[in-house]
Write an enzyme that holds these catalytic residues in place. Structure first.
Site, PDB file in Angstrom:
ATOM      1  N   ASP A 132       0.807  -1.218   0.000  1.00  0.00           N
ATOM      2  CA  ASP A 132       0.000   0.000   0.000  1.00  0.00           C
ATOM      3  C   ASP A 132       0.842   1.271   0.000  1.00  0.00           C
ATOM      4  O   ASP A 132       2.062   1.232   0.194  1.00  0.00           O
ATOM      5  CB  ASP A 132      -0.973   0.005   1.190  1.00  0.00           C
ATOM      6  CG  ASP A 132      -0.355  -0.553   2.473  1.00  0.00           C
ATOM      7  OD1 ASP A 132       0.882  -0.525   2.596  1.00  0.00           O
ATOM      8  OD2 ASP A 132      -1.098  -1.016   3.338  1.00  0.00           O
ATOM      9  N   ASN A 134      -7.806  -3.054  14.086  1.00  0.00           N
ATOM     10  CA  ASN A 134      -9.189  -3.301  13.655  1.00  0.00           C
ATOM     11  C   ASN A 134      -9.272  -4.489  12.685  1.00  0.00           C
ATOM     12  O   ASN A 134     -10.308  -4.720  12.082  1.00  0.00           O
ATOM     13  CB  ASN A 134      -9.808  -2.042  13.029  1.00  0.00           C
ATOM     14  CG  ASN A 134      -9.122  -1.610  11.742  1.00  0.00           C
ATOM     15  OD1 ASN A 134      -8.269  -2.322  11.206  1.00  0.00           O
ATOM     16  ND2 ASN A 134      -9.489  -0.457  11.230  1.00  0.00           N
ATOM     17  N   HIS A 144      -7.470  -4.918   9.885  1.00  0.00           N
ATOM     18  CA  HIS A 144      -7.158  -4.670   8.477  1.00  0.00           C
ATOM     19  C   HIS A 144      -5.855  -5.356   8.061  1.00  0.00           C
ATOM     20  O   HIS A 144      -4.947  -5.550   8.865  1.00  0.00           O
ATOM     21  CB  HIS A 144      -7.174  -3.176   8.117  1.00  0.00           C
ATOM     22  CG  HIS A 144      -6.048  -2.350   8.629  1.00  0.00           C
ATOM     23  ND1 HIS A 144      -6.202  -1.035   9.002  1.00  0.00           N
ATOM     24  CD2 HIS A 144      -4.730  -2.610   8.829  1.00  0.00           C
ATOM     25  CE1 HIS A 144      -5.045  -0.543   9.398  1.00  0.00           C
ATOM     26  NE2 HIS A 144      -4.131  -1.480   9.302  1.00  0.00           N
ATOM     27  N   GLU A 149      -9.787  -1.978   5.078  1.00  0.00           N
ATOM     28  CA  GLU A 149     -10.436  -1.727   6.352  1.00  0.00           C
ATOM     29  C   GLU A 149     -11.650  -2.648   6.506  1.00  0.00           C
ATOM     30  O   GLU A 149     -12.126  -3.235   5.522  1.00  0.00           O
ATOM     31  CB  GLU A 149     -10.902  -0.258   6.394  1.00  0.00           C
ATOM     32  CG  GLU A 149      -9.766   0.776   6.275  1.00  0.00           C
ATOM     33  CD  GLU A 149      -8.988   0.968   7.582  1.00  0.00           C
ATOM     34  OE1 GLU A 149      -8.835   0.001   8.351  1.00  0.00           O
ATOM     35  OE2 GLU A 149      -8.519   2.106   7.804  1.00  0.00           O
TER      36      GLU A 149
HETATM   37  C1  F6R Z   1       1.241  -1.504   6.083  1.00  0.00           C
HETATM   38  C2  F6R Z   1       0.018  -2.266   6.188  1.00  0.00           C
HETATM   39  C3  F6R Z   1      -0.823  -2.256   7.426  1.00  0.00           C
HETATM   40  C4  F6R Z   1      -0.019  -2.528   8.699  1.00  0.00           C
HETATM   41  C5  F6R Z   1      -0.923  -2.462   9.922  1.00  0.00           C
HETATM   42  C6  F6R Z   1      -0.150  -2.684  11.209  1.00  0.00           C
HETATM   43  O1  F6R Z   1       1.848  -1.709   4.829  1.00  0.00           O
HETATM   44  O2  F6R Z   1      -0.327  -2.889   5.250  1.00  0.00           O
HETATM   45  O3  F6R Z   1      -1.843  -3.212   7.297  1.00  0.00           O
HETATM   46  O4  F6R Z   1       0.559  -3.804   8.602  1.00  0.00           O
HETATM   47  O5  F6R Z   1      -1.553  -1.219   9.977  1.00  0.00           O
HETATM   48  O6  F6R Z   1       0.691  -1.600  11.422  1.00  0.00           O
HETATM   49  P1  F6R Z   1       1.807  -1.622  12.552  1.00  0.00           P
HETATM   50  O7  F6R Z   1       2.792  -2.652  12.149  1.00  0.00           O
HETATM   51  O8  F6R Z   1       2.391  -0.243  12.533  1.00  0.00           O
HETATM   52  O9  F6R Z   1       1.097  -1.987  13.828  1.00  0.00           O
END
Ligand code: F6R
Length: 240
Positions: free
Chosen positions: A67, A135, A137, A142
């Site tokens: 992303d 959450n 994702h 989301e």
């Molecule tokens: C980032 C991504 C997100 C993160 C998720 C967890 O490329 O795809 O899904 O993996 O938001 O983020 P952290 O690791 O910062 O808790």
């Protein structure tokens, strides 16, 4: 789903890095799916250390990131392109043209389609690395994202914006939209490795692993994938 639980974060990151290194050694032309956020930072540090000391070769590896924020050019320190360059790409012998990160600027619809086509053209993703949002994702899919979605532009939920504000000076600076691989795109990867640590992720991990598959917890769809490994520390695994 295969679940591996580690006593501490260091052991977890070493194990995830070893899994990626084994994949690259076994297939030097591997196509890796990569993620950003805090979760993989130390995993990437392990990959860099291994490359520098053991010489693991990335010259023919291709990578696709999950992303990117809409509106941030790759030169912006909070863009995911910048993150990947800083934490990984600049420290490996991977040609930059082999590293794909969605573009968050320009004609986004076209960019999403081109991204899907490029993944196909490179033969599909061999191993996809994932983190998980509190959450549920994966990527920036989301809760409520259709399970058959492909690379698309998405509006970030307030809780994700708040969670990611820690990387910006103010919450207002956090982009409200992102380009993300879709859930179906992720599910087409041949192997999936999800890493999570800390008590904040425990309830989400329980919902993703033990509860029925639902769009409300996007990571729960991984139950339908034939080759998924969860690498967790004891805190993230506490409610399993
Ligand atoms: C980032 C991504 C997100 C993160 C998720 C967890 O490329 O795809 O899904 O993996 O938001 O983020 P952290 O690791 O910062 O808790």
């Amino acid at each position: 789903m295969q679940v591996q639980i580690f006593q501490n974060k260091e052991a977890l990151h070493r194990a995830v890095a070893e899994r990626i290194i084994a994949e690259v050694k076994q297939n030097p032309q591997s196509v890796l799916g990569l993620s950003t956020g805090s979760s993989p930072i130390d995993t990437y540090a392990n990959l860099v250390r291994d490359h520098q000391t053991q010489g693991t070769d990335y010259s023919r590896v291709r990578t696709f990131n999950l992303d990117e924020y809409v509106g941030l050019p790759g030169s912006h320190p909070q863009s995911y392109r910048y993150f990947m360059n800083e934490h990984l790409f600049h420290h490996l012998n991977i040609p930059m043209e082999n590293t794909y990160v969605p573009s968050g600027i320009g004609d986004l619809e076209k960019e999403c389609e081109a991204y899907e086509n490029e993944i196909k053209r490179q033969g599909g993703i061999d191993l996809q690395l994932l983190g998980i949002g509190t959450n549920g994702h994966i990527g920036f899919n989301e809760p409520g994202t259709p399970l058959d979605s492909r690379t698309h532009v998405t509006r970030l939920l307030q809780e994700t914006i708040t969670a990611n504000a820690r990387f910006f000076s103010t919450v207002e600076e956090v982009p409200t939209e992102a380009v993300t691989m879709g859930i179906q795109t992720i599910m087409e990867a041949r192997q999936i490795v999800l890493l999570a640590y800390g008590s904040k992720k425990a309830a989400t991990i329980r919902d993703a692993v033990r509860r029925p598959v639902t769009e409300n917890v996007p990571a729960s769809v991984l139950q339908h994938h034939p080759d998924v490994a969860l690498y967790l520390d004891e805190e993230a695994a506490a409610l399993l």
